[in-house]
Design a protein around this motif. Structure first.
Motif, PDB file in Angstrom:
ATOM      1  N   THR A  86      49.500 -62.052  78.787  1.00  0.00           N
ATOM      2  CA  THR A  86      50.236 -61.052  78.030  1.00  0.00           C
ATOM      3  C   THR A  86      51.231 -61.761  77.106  1.00  0.00           C
ATOM      4  OG1 THR A  86      50.012 -59.605  79.927  1.00  0.00           O
ATOM      5  CG2 THR A  86      51.609 -58.944  78.244  1.00  0.00           C
ATOM      6  N   GLY A  87      51.236 -61.380  75.845  1.00  0.00           N
ATOM      7  CA  GLY A  87      52.149 -61.988  74.881  1.00  0.00           C
ATOM      8  C   GLY A  87      51.505 -63.092  74.053  1.00  0.00           C
ATOM      9  N   ASP A  88      50.383 -63.654  74.514  1.00  0.00           N
ATOM     10  CA  ASP A  88      49.674 -64.669  73.731  1.00  0.00           C
ATOM     11  C   ASP A  88      48.922 -64.006  72.580  1.00  0.00           C
ATOM     12  OD1 ASP A  88      50.478 -66.754  75.348  1.00  0.00           O
ATOM     13  OD2 ASP A  88      48.695 -66.665  76.632  1.00  0.00           O
ATOM     14  N   THR A  89      48.438 -64.839  71.659  1.00  0.00           N
ATOM     15  CA  THR A  89      47.649 -64.284  70.555  1.00  0.00           C
ATOM     16  C   THR A  89      46.210 -64.774  70.615  1.00  0.00           C
ATOM     17  OG1 THR A  89      48.250 -66.114  69.096  1.00  0.00           O
ATOM     18  CG2 THR A  89      49.627 -64.142  68.987  1.00  0.00           C
ATOM     19  N   THR A  90      45.314 -63.905  70.169  1.00  0.00           N
ATOM     20  CA  THR A  90      43.891 -64.247  70.077  1.00  0.00           C
ATOM     21  C   THR A  90      43.643 -65.023  68.791  1.00  0.00           C
ATOM     22  OG1 THR A  90      43.334 -62.299  68.798  1.00  0.00           O
ATOM     23  CG2 THR A  90      43.344 -62.030  71.192  1.00  0.00           C
ATOM     24  N   ALA A  91      42.376 -65.363  68.565  1.00  0.00           N
ATOM     25  CA  ALA A  91      42.027 -66.102  67.348  1.00  0.00           C
ATOM     26  C   ALA A  91      42.314 -65.281  66.096  1.00  0.00           C
ATOM     27  CB  ALA A  91      40.562 -66.519  67.384  1.00  0.00           C
ATOM     28  N   GLU A 145      49.082 -57.220  74.378  1.00  0.00           N
ATOM     29  CA  GLU A 145      50.186 -56.457  74.965  1.00  0.00           C
ATOM     30  C   GLU A 145      49.827 -55.857  76.309  1.00  0.00           C
ATOM     31  OE1 GLU A 145      51.334 -53.924  71.757  1.00  0.00           O
ATOM     32  OE2 GLU A 145      52.167 -55.609  70.627  1.00  0.00           O
ATOM     33  N   GLU A 146      48.523 -55.858  76.632  1.00  0.00           N
ATOM     34  CA  GLU A 146      48.114 -55.324  77.934  1.00  0.00           C
ATOM     35  C   GLU A 146      48.651 -56.234  79.043  1.00  0.00           C
ATOM     36  OE1 GLU A 146      43.894 -54.167  78.265  1.00  0.00           O
ATOM     37  OE2 GLU A 146      43.711 -54.957  76.241  1.00  0.00           O
TER      38      GLU A 146
END
Lengths: 175, 752, 292
Positions: free
Chosen positions: B387-392, B398-399
Motif C-alpha cells: 500500500t502506498g507504492d506505485t505501479t509501472a 491505495e488498497e
C-alpha cells in the motif's frame, strides 16, 4: 451429388421407458434422432467425434456417445437420456448434487456429466478419487476445473447411500 | 454483508441445467427455419479472382449470399473498421468467410460447400511476430503495427548505467490458445427489409452484436434486436466473433425474404475460424542489485494480432499495464506492439493480454533469482508492491493489500520448504525417472475496463418491480456459466431486502435491457453488480418517496407497495448509471495513472512431475491464494478460480495450436488437447478478502485473475524438476524433450 | 456434421450367416462396421467414403470371452469394457486389460470392439501392440469357411491387412501368460493426456525369464510405423541375453532406435517418437532386471 441415394427406414426403440418409432436414415446419428426427431435437446453436441461426452446417454444400460451411434444400431435398444432421469419434479440425487456442490456452470456438459456420474455410481457406489477421475474422463468440462464436479459426485454418493440406508432401515422396521 | 451476499446460494438456473431443459441456440427450432453454412478461403493471403459453382448441384434450391448482397456496409464495426463480413476483393487469412449458403435440408450443405471454388491469386503471407515487425511484407499501415503503447517511469537508461546493478535478460513466448467452450458458436436470425433484424444466439455481449448489425443492414437501433440464448461457455471467445455469425445468419435470412436461418458451427469450423488467445513474445532486460532489489525494468512486448485489428489494441493495453507485475520498481519502460499477420484474427480470451506478459515476467523473475542465487520466493518478497507504492504506470496503490502475507500463506499451504528439500533428494537419485519440482508466481489483475474505459462505457442497469413484488434485473450482462444470474439476484435481493426467490434476471434482449456493457474484463460483479445494488436501492427510494413503503417491511408489504405504485403510475422501473470512484485519473496519452479502480492479487504455487522417459509434465498439486475483495458467492468464486487454473494448466502443458500456413491444422477436439478430469491436480483455493470500497459489498473481479499465474508457476516448477529452462508456453512433451536433449548435449560439449 | 447422411446405406443382419452371405453375394460392395467408434468419427468429418455399410455390431456369434487352460479367446465384437473388466484377462493378459482401459474413455470402451480396432488397422491403435507381444492368433470367417492366422504379420502395410474379400474377424485367441510361469509384462501408452488420447507411442512387451536370462520375448510398438510394428531387432537383441550383460542396454537402445520408422504428424514428431521408443525399450530392460 450423392453416389448412393438411401431412403429412410423405420427404427423402433424405447426412450425413457416409452416405445418410439422414427423414420430416419440408417446412418443418422442417434444424437440427431434424439434432438431433432424426438426433440429431446438435453443431449448436447460438443464435438461430433466422441471426444467431449456432451452427447452421452445410456443405451442398454451402458453410457455411450450418441454422436457415434448410427440409428440402425439403436434398433430395439433401451435408451435413457437426461430427460428421463428425474422422477417428475423430484430431481435425481446426482442432479441435486450438481446444483448443491456447484458442479454445473455453463451447463452444456452438465447433462452428459450427470449421466456419466450416474454410470460411475452404479458401478462404484463409493468411488475412490481415481475411479471418479477415470469414470468422468470422457466428459470434458471447460468451466469448473472439475473440482466442484468431484465434490458433486461425492455429495451424490453420500445422498444415495443415505437414501438406501434409510430404505434398508425402513424395511428392517417392517419385518 | 446481507442475507444472501456472502452465501453460496444455489445457481439461479441450476435446475434447468441439470435436467437438460435449458435451451441453447441449437436447441431452438423456428417454423420454416432453414440452415446456413459458410464458404471460406483456403489460402492465407491473396486476391480473389472469382467464384465457381460446380455443375450437377441444384443451386437454385440454395440461398446464396456474397458481399454484393450486403444492404449496408461490409465491415464489422469494432475498434478499427478493417474486417469485412464477407471478403470481396482480398483474402487475409486461411479461414476467411467469402460466401454463404442456406438450404432447408442441413445434410446437403457441407457437401454443396465442397462444390464452390474460390479462385485466388496468392500473395506472400506473414505468420511470425518478428517477420511482421521487420515489415518486409506489409499487411497493415506501413509497418504492420496495429497499435503501440509506451509506458515510462523514472529514468531507465540511467539505472542500467549504474555500476552496482546486475543486468538480466530473457525472451519468453506464448502460443495461441483456443477457448474451447463446449458449446460451439451459433445464431438464428430472422431478417427482412421493412421488418428489421432479430438474432438469437450464443454470445457474451449483446450490444456488440447490435452495434455490428446496424451498419451491416443500414438500420436504426430500434430495428435491430439481439437476444442471448443460454450460452455454453465463452471465456472471451464469444465476445466479438458472434457479431460475424449473427451478420451471416441475418444476411441469409434477409436474402431469403425473412425465412428464419440457423447457422451453427461444427467444432472443426469453430476451431479453425474463430478467435484465439494472441501469441506473444516478451523481451526483458532488468537491472537489479545483488541483493535482489529491482532497479529498472525494460520490457518489449509484442502480440500477434492476426489478420484484422479486432480487439488487439485493448488486449495489448492490458498486457502492457500488467507487464511489470505487482512489483516495486522506480524505473520502468514498456514498449508494446500488436502486429498484423495472416493468421485468423486473435481476440479476447480470459486474461486479455495479461497472461501473456505475466508469463514472461514471472519466468524472468525466476531467472533473476537464479542469476543472483536468491530463492525465487525471497526475490519476489523483497519487491512486492505494498500500500502506498506505485505501479509501472505510476498508479499509487491505495488498497490495503498484503501480498507478502498471501505469499507466505501459499508457501505454507503448499509445503514449499519441506517439499523442495524432499524433491531435491528424490531428483538426485538417477533411478527415479520421474522428477519433481515446485514453482510459484505472484501477480495482480486489474478489474474492469482500463483507465477511462468504464466512463466511456457509461453502463446502465435497470430493475423492474412487477405484480406480487417480483423484481427483475435488467442488464445486458450475460450468464455464460460464471454465475451472473445468481450474483445479480443475491445483490439485488439484499439491497431490496427481499427473498432471493423473488428476484430474477431478465434474459438479455436489446429490446428490453439497457446496455450494461460487455461481459468481459472481470467487470460484471464489481462494476455491473454495483449498478444492480444502486438500482435496487433507488427502487426502494422511489417507493418510499411515494409514501408507499416504511423503513421496515416484509415481502408482503413490499408487494403491496409495488402493486399500489403500479396502479397509480403504471410501470415501476428504475435505472442506475456508472459513476467513477473518486481519485481515478488516467492519462491515455502517456499511459500513466490509475489504470484500474481495483486489482485482484494472488500468489500461486504449482507442483509438477516430469517423466524423463516420455518428457510429459503433469501438475500434481496446485495452491491458489488470492484477494478478490468480498466474496459474493464463495462457491461460485472458488469455481471461477478452479476453472481458470485448469484452463491455464492446459495452456501451460497441453494446448498447442498447430499452425500450417496460417491455418489451425489440429482443429479437432481429439487433436487440440484440453485437460480431462484425470489430468487436473487438486486445485486448492484460498481467499484473503479485503473489501473494495466501491464494489458491491466490497467485491472485486475474479474471472480472469486465475488465468494469469499458473503457466509461469508451472514452467518454473518444470525447471525446478529437471534443471532445464523452458521459456515458451505451452511446454509440450516434444518441447521438453528438445530442451533436455539440447541441455545434455551442451553439457557434454562443456565436459568433453 | 460434414457428411450427407442420405449417401450412406447401412444394413444390420441379425445372424452371422446372413452377414457372410451378403458379403459373399455382393463382393466388394459392403464395408463392415462394428461399434462405430472409428467410422463415425470419419463420417462426422466428411471423410468416410459414401456407400454401403454392413453393421455387424449386433451379431451374437462374434461376442464374448471364453477361457481354457492355455488361452483366452475373445469374440471380435467384444467391447473394451468387457475386456477391461474380465478377471482372467486382468490376471494373465494385463496389457490387454490396460490397453482397453486406456482406449478413449468409458463411453468409447462401452462401444468400441477389439475386432473393430484390429480391422480399422490404425497404426495408433492401443491393443495391437499388446496382441503382438502376446503372440495372438486371429480366426477369420467367411461364407467359404474359417482359417486361423497369426496376428503378427496380419497387417501388411498402412491400412492394409491379410483379410480376404467376404471375410470377417471372428475371434482373437491369446495364449495365457501368467506371472507364475515367469512372464513379465510391460505396457506403456504415451498419449497426449491421461484419457481420451490417441497414442504418440505405444509399447508392449512380454518376456519369459529363466535363470537370469531372457528365454522368450515379443515386443510390439504402436504409432511409430505405418502399421503396428513387430520389434524384431529388439526381440533379437534380448532373446537369449543375460540380464547382467553390461552391453545389453546399449544394444536394446540401438535396436529400438533402428527399427522404428516414425514420422512427424499432427500429434507428435518423428524425433520424439524415436527417442521415447528408445527410452521405453530401455525402461523395459530395467523392468526385466528388477523382476528377474
Amino acid at each position: 451429388m450423392a453416389e448412393v441415394a438411401v431412403g429412410k427406414v423405420a427404427v423402433t426403440f424405447t426412450v425413457n421407458g416409452v416405445e418410439r418409432t422414427v423414420e430416419t436414415y440408417p446412418m443418422a446419428r442417434l444424437l440427431d434422432v434424439l434432438r431433432e426427431d424426438l426433440r429431446l435437446t438435453g443431449t448436447k453436441e460438443g464435438c461430433g467425434e466422441g471426444e467431449c461426452g456432451a452427447c452421452s446417454a445410456f443405451v442398454d444400460g451402458r453410457l455411450v456417445n450418441t454422436c457415434l451411434v448410427p440409428a440402425i444400431q439403436a434398433r430395439g435398444a433401451k435408451i435413457e437420456t437426461i430427460e428421463g432421469l428425474a422422477s417428475g419434479a423430484e430431481l435425481h440425487a446426482v442432479q441435486q448434487a450438481f446444483i448443491d456442490a456447484g458442479g454445473a456452470q455453463c451447463g452444456i456438459c452438465t447433462p452428459g456429466m450427470v449421466l456419466a456420474t450416474v454410470a460411475l455410481l452404479r458401478e462404484h457406489p463409493e468411488p475412490t478419487e481415481a475411479e471418479v477421475r477415470e469414470g468422468l474422463a470422457g466428459n470434458l468440462c471447460r468451466c469448473t476445473g472439475y473440482m466442484k464436479i468431484f465434490d458433486s459426485v461425492e455429495t451424490a454418493a453420500r445422498a444415495i447411500r443415505a437414501r438406501q440406508d434409510a430404505a434398508t432401515a425402513g424395511e428392517g422396521g417392517a419385518s | 454483508m446481507g442475507k444472501y451476499v456472502g452465501q453460496s446460494v444455489p445457481r439461479k438456473e441450476g435446475v434447468d441445467k441439470v435436467t437438460g431443459r435449458s435451451l441453447y441456440v441449437d436447441d431452438i427450432v423456428l417454423d420454416g427455419m432453414i440452415h446456413g453454412i459458410t464458404v471460406r478461403s483456403s489460402v492465407p493471403r491473396g486476391k480473389i479472382l472469382g467464384v465457381r459453382f460446380d455443375p450437377g448441384v441444384p443451386w437454385d434450391e440454395f440461398v446464396i449470399v456474397t458481399a454484393k448482397d450486403i444492404p449496408g456496409r461490409n465491415v464489422v464495426a469494432m475498434l478499427i473498421e478493417d474486417q469485412p463480413f464477407l471478403a470481396d476483393d482480398v483474402i487475409r487469412h486461411p479461414d476467411e468467410p467469402v460466401l454463404l449458403l442456406a438450404h432447408p435440408d442441413k445434410h446437403v450443405l457441407a457437401e454443396a460447400r465442397e462444390h464452390v471454388h474460390i479462385d485466388v491469386e496468392p500473395l506472400p503471407a506473414v505468420f511470425a511476430i518478428e517477420d511482421a515487425l521487420r515489415a518486409d511484407t506489409v499487411l497493415f499501415g506501413d509497418d504492420n503495427v496495429f497499435k503501440r503503447f509506451d509506458v515510462s517511469k523514472g529514468d531507465v537508461d540511467a539505472a542500467f548505467a549504474r555500476d552496482d546493478v546486475v543486468i538480466v535478460e530473457g525472451t519468453y513466448e506464448t502460443g495461441a490458445q483456443e477457448q474451447m467452450y463446449i458449446e460451439p458458436m451459433g445464431m438464428i436470425a430472422v431478417a427482412a427489409p421493412g421488418q428489421g433484424v432479430t438474432v438469437w444466439g450464443s454470445l457474451q455481449c449483446p450490444y456488440y452484436v447490435h452495434k455490428a448489425l446496424k451498419p451491416l443492414f443500414d438500420l436504426p437501433a430500434e430495428q435491430v434486436r439481439v437476444v442471448q440464448t443460454v450460452t455454453g461457455g465463452g471465456f472471451g471467445g464469444k465476445e466479438e466473433y458472434p457479431s460475424i455469425i449473427a451478420g451471416h445468419a441475418a444476411l441469409l435470412s434477409w436474402k431469403a425474404g425473412g425465412v428464419p436461418v440457423k447457422l451453427i458451427y461444427d467444432r472443426a469450423e469453430d476451431l479453425a475460424a474463430t478467435t484465439k488467445r494472441h501469441p506473444s513474445r516478451t523481451r526483458h532486460r532488468t537491472a537489479v542489485t545483488r541483493d535482489g532489489e529491482l532497479v529498472a525494468m525494460d520490457v518489449d512486448f509484442a502480440l500477434d494480432g492476426g489478420a484484422y485489428a479486432t480487439l488487439s489494441a485493448v488486449v495489448l493495453s492490458r498486457g502492457t499495464i500488467h507487464a511489470c507485475g505487482p512489483y516495486r520498481c522506480p524505473n520502468a519502460r514498456v514498449v508494446a506492439r500488436a502486429v498484423a499477420t495472416n493468421h485468423p484474427p486473435h481476440g479476447a480470451f480470459r486474461g486479455f493480454g495479461a497472461p501473456q506478459s505475466i508469463f514472461g515476467l514471472e519466468r524472468h523473475m525466476d531467472k533473476i533469482a537464479r542469476t543472483l542465487g536468491i530463492a525465487p520466493e525471497e526475490l519476489r518478497r523483497r519487491n512486492l508492491l505494498a500500500t502506498g507504492d506505485t505501479t509501472a504506470t505510476s498508479q499509487v496503490i491505495e488498497e490495503a493489500i498484503d501480498l507478502g502475507a498471501m505469499l507466505d500463506d501459499a508457501l505454507s499451504q503448499a509445503g514449499w520448504a519441506e517439499k523442495k528439500a524432499a524433491f531435491a533428494a528424490h531428483n538426485a537419485d538417477p533411478a527415479n525417472t520421474v522428477k519433481k519440482g515446485m514453482g510459484l508466481a505472484t501477480f495482480f489483475h486489474g478489474s474492469g475496463f482500463t483507465g477511462s474505459g468504464e466512463v466511456y462505457l457509461a453502463s446502465v442497469v435497470g430493475i423492474e418491480a412487477g405484480p406480487g413484488g417480483r423484481c427483475t434485473v435488467l442488464a445486458a450482462s450475460t450468464e455464460i456459466g460464471q454465475g451472473t444470474n445468481t450474483i445479480f439476484s443475491q445483490i439485488a435481493a439484499d439491497a431490496l431486502r427481499l427473498p432471493y426467490e423473488l428476484v430474477e434476471v431478465a434474459q438479455p434482449d436489446t429490446a428490453r435491457v439497457p446496455d450494461s456493457g460487455p461481459t468481459v474484463a472481470s467487470r460484471t460483479t464489481m462494476v455491473v453488480g454495483r449498478l444492480v445494488q444502486d438500482a435496487a436501492e433507488s427502487l426502494i427510494h422511489t417507493l418510499r418517496d411515494a409514501g408507499l413503503l416504511g423503513a421496515d417491511y416484509s415481502a408482503e408489504q413490499f408487494a403491496a407497495a409495488v402493486d399500489a405504485y403500479r396502479e397509480r403510475f403504471g410501470t415501476l422501473r428504475v435505472y442506475s448509471k456508472y459513476k467513477q470512484p473518486p481519485g481515478i485519473v488516467w492519462d491515455d496519452k502517456h499511459y500513466r495513472g490509475a489504470a484500474y479502480a481495483a486489482y485482484g492479487w494472488a500468489a500461486y504455487i504449482a507442483e509438477v512431475e516430469v517423466d524423463t522417459l516420455t518428457y510429459a509434465a503433469r501438475v500434481t498439486d496446485f495452491v491458489a491464494v488470492q484477494d478478490i475483495g468480498t466474496l459474493i458467492n464463495p462457491l461460485l468464486a472458488a469455481g471461477q478460480v478452479e476453472g481458470g487454473v485448469a484452463q491455464a494448466i492446459g495452456w501451460a502443458v497441453y494446448e498447442g495450436v498447430d499452425w500450417r500456413d496460417g491455418h489451425m491444422a489440429n482443429n479437432q477436439m481429439t487433436n487440440y488437447i484440453i485437460p480431462t478430469a484425470a489430468d487436473v491436480p487438486p486445485i486448492r483455493v484460498y481467499f484473503h478478502s479485503v473489501p473494495f470500497k466501491y464494489g458491491p459489498s466490497g467485491a472485486k473481479g475474479v474471472g480472469e485473475l486465475p488465468m494469469d499465474g499458473p503457466a509461469p508457476a508451472i514452467l518454473n516448477a518444470i525447471e525446478d524438476a529437471i534443471g532445464v529452462s523452458l521459456n515458451r508456453a505451452p511446454a509440450l512433451p516434444e518441447d521438453i524433450m528438445e530442451a533436455m536433449l539440447a541441455a545434455s548435449s551442451q553439457s557434454e560439449a562443456h565436459h568433453g | 456434421m460434414r457428411a450427407n447422411v442420405a449417401s450412406y446405406d447401412v444394413v444390420a443382419p441379425e445372424t452371422l450367416a446372413e452377414a457372410l452371405t451378403l458379403l459373399a453375394d455382393e463382393p466388394g460392395v459392403w464395408t463392415p462396421m462394428a461399434g462405430g467408434t472409428d467410422l463415425m468419427v470419419l463420417f462426422e468429418a466428411g471423410k468416410l467414403p459414401t456407400g454401403r455399410y454392413l453393421s455387424i455390431h449386433g451379431l451374437p456369434e462374434l461376442r464374448g470371452i471364453t477361457v481354457d487352460d492355455d488361452a483366452v479367446t475373445i469374440g471380435a465384437l467384444t467391447t473394451y469394457s468387457e475386456i477391461r473388466d474380465h478377471a482372467v484377462i486382468n490376471a494373465d493378459l494385463p496389457m490387454l486389460a490396460q490397453a482397453a482401459r486406456e482406449t478413449g474413455a468409458l463411453a468409447i470402451q462401452n462401444r468400441g470392439t477389439l475386432g473393430g480396432n484390429i480391422a480399422n488397422a490404425s497404426p495408433a491403435a492401443d491393443s495391437p501392440p499388446a496382441l503382438v507381444a502376446y503372440g495372438a492368433e486371429l480366426t477369420l470367417v467367411s461364407a467359404a469357411g474359417t482359417r486361423t492366422v497369426p496376428y503378427r504379420g496380419f497387417h501388411t502395410g498402412y491400412k492394409q491387412m491379410d483379410l480376404r474379400p467376404g471375410e470377417l474377424i471372428h475371434s482373437i485367441r491369446v495364449p495365457r501368460r501368467p506371472a507364475s510361469e515367469g512372464w513379465v509384462h510391460f505396457y506403456r501408452k504415451v498419449g497426449t493426456r491421461a484419457y481420451q488420447a490417441i497414442s504418440k507411442v505405444c509399447f508392449a512387451a512380454c518376456a519369459r525369464l529363466s535363470d537370469g536370462g531372457v528365454a522368450e520375448v515379443r515386443v510390439g510398438f504402436g504409432s511409430v510405423a505405418p502399421t503396428v510394428l513387430i520389434a524384431s531387432a529388439l526381440e533379437a537383441a534380448l532373446t537369449g541375453a543375460r540380464l547382467d550383460d553390461a552391453g545389453l542396454e546399449a544394444a536394446v537402445a540401438a535396436a529400438a532406435r533402428h527399427e522404428v520408422a516414425a514420422i512427424d504428424d499432427i500429434r507428435s514428431t518423428a524425433r520424439y517418437r524415436t527417442q521415447v521408443s528408445e527410452n521405453l525399450a530401455v525402461a523395459f530392460l530395467h523392468a526385466l532386471r528388477a523382476g528377474g
